[in-house]
Design a protein around this motif. Structure first.
Motif, PDB file in Angstrom:
ATOM      1  N   TRP A 161      19.916  32.939  85.021  1.00  0.00           N
ATOM      2  CA  TRP A 161      19.565  31.844  84.125  1.00  0.00           C
ATOM      3  C   TRP A 161      18.216  32.105  83.458  1.00  0.00           C
ATOM      4  N   LYS A 164      22.298  26.113  88.479  1.00  0.00           N
ATOM      5  CA  LYS A 164      23.422  25.656  89.305  1.00  0.00           C
ATOM      6  C   LYS A 164      24.487  24.999  88.451  1.00  0.00           C
ATOM      7  N   ARG A 165      24.059  24.154  87.511  1.00  0.00           N
ATOM      8  CA  ARG A 165      25.000  23.456  86.636  1.00  0.00           C
ATOM      9  C   ARG A 165      25.822  24.444  85.809  1.00  0.00           C
ATOM     10  N   GLU A 166      25.205  25.558  85.418  1.00  0.00           N
ATOM     11  CA  GLU A 166      25.898  26.554  84.603  1.00  0.00           C
ATOM     12  C   GLU A 166      26.590  27.625  85.437  1.00  0.00           C
ATOM     13  N   GLY A 167      26.499  27.513  86.763  1.00  0.00           N
ATOM     14  CA  GLY A 167      27.158  28.482  87.633  1.00  0.00           C
ATOM     15  C   GLY A 167      26.502  29.851  87.614  1.00  0.00           C
ATOM     16  N   GLU A 218      13.673  22.391  87.813  1.00  0.00           N
ATOM     17  CA  GLU A 218      14.546  22.179  86.655  1.00  0.00           C
ATOM     18  C   GLU A 218      15.378  23.429  86.382  1.00  0.00           C
ATOM     19  N   ARG A 224      18.159  23.648  88.828  1.00  0.00           N
ATOM     20  CA  ARG A 224      19.192  22.652  88.522  1.00  0.00           C
ATOM     21  C   ARG A 224      20.081  23.128  87.370  1.00  0.00           C
ATOM     22  N   PHE A 225      19.449  23.630  86.298  1.00  0.00           N
ATOM     23  CA  PHE A 225      20.224  24.121  85.157  1.00  0.00           C
ATOM     24  C   PHE A 225      21.080  25.331  85.544  1.00  0.00           C
TER      25      PHE A 225
END
Length: 85
Positions: free
Chosen positions: A31, A22-25, A16, A19-20
């Motif tokens: 992160w 990557k989604r936020e770059g 998770e 995934r987060f």
């Protein structure tokens, strides 16, 4: 300044987080750093809210003016780095 640490996470948690991130770059490290800092701030503000609730709303302005609390929040927000004036 950064510190290298070894941490263990459950497979679900790390997936998770990846995934987060990557989604936020962001990198996973960036992160996780941000997530930990946000958690620390929530703890500070929750503790502050508990004190305010116990002391009563009339004392909120005085609690917010406490120099140590303001300094601690500033340090947390800046990641321990001096903030620009």
């Amino acid at each position: 300044m950064t510190a290298k640490v070894t941490l263990s996470f459950s497979d679900d948690t790390i997936e998770e987080a990846r995934r987060f991130a990557k989604r936020e770059g962001l990198s996973l490290s960036a992160w996780m750093d941000q997530a930990a800092r946000e958690k620390a701030l929530r703890e500070v503000f929750a503790a502050h809210a508990a004190v305010v609730n116990r002391a009563g709303a009339a004392l909120e302005a005085a609690a917010l003016a406490d120099a140590r609390e303001v300094g601690m929040v500033d340090d947390l927000l800046s990641g321990g780095r001096p903030r620009a004036a």
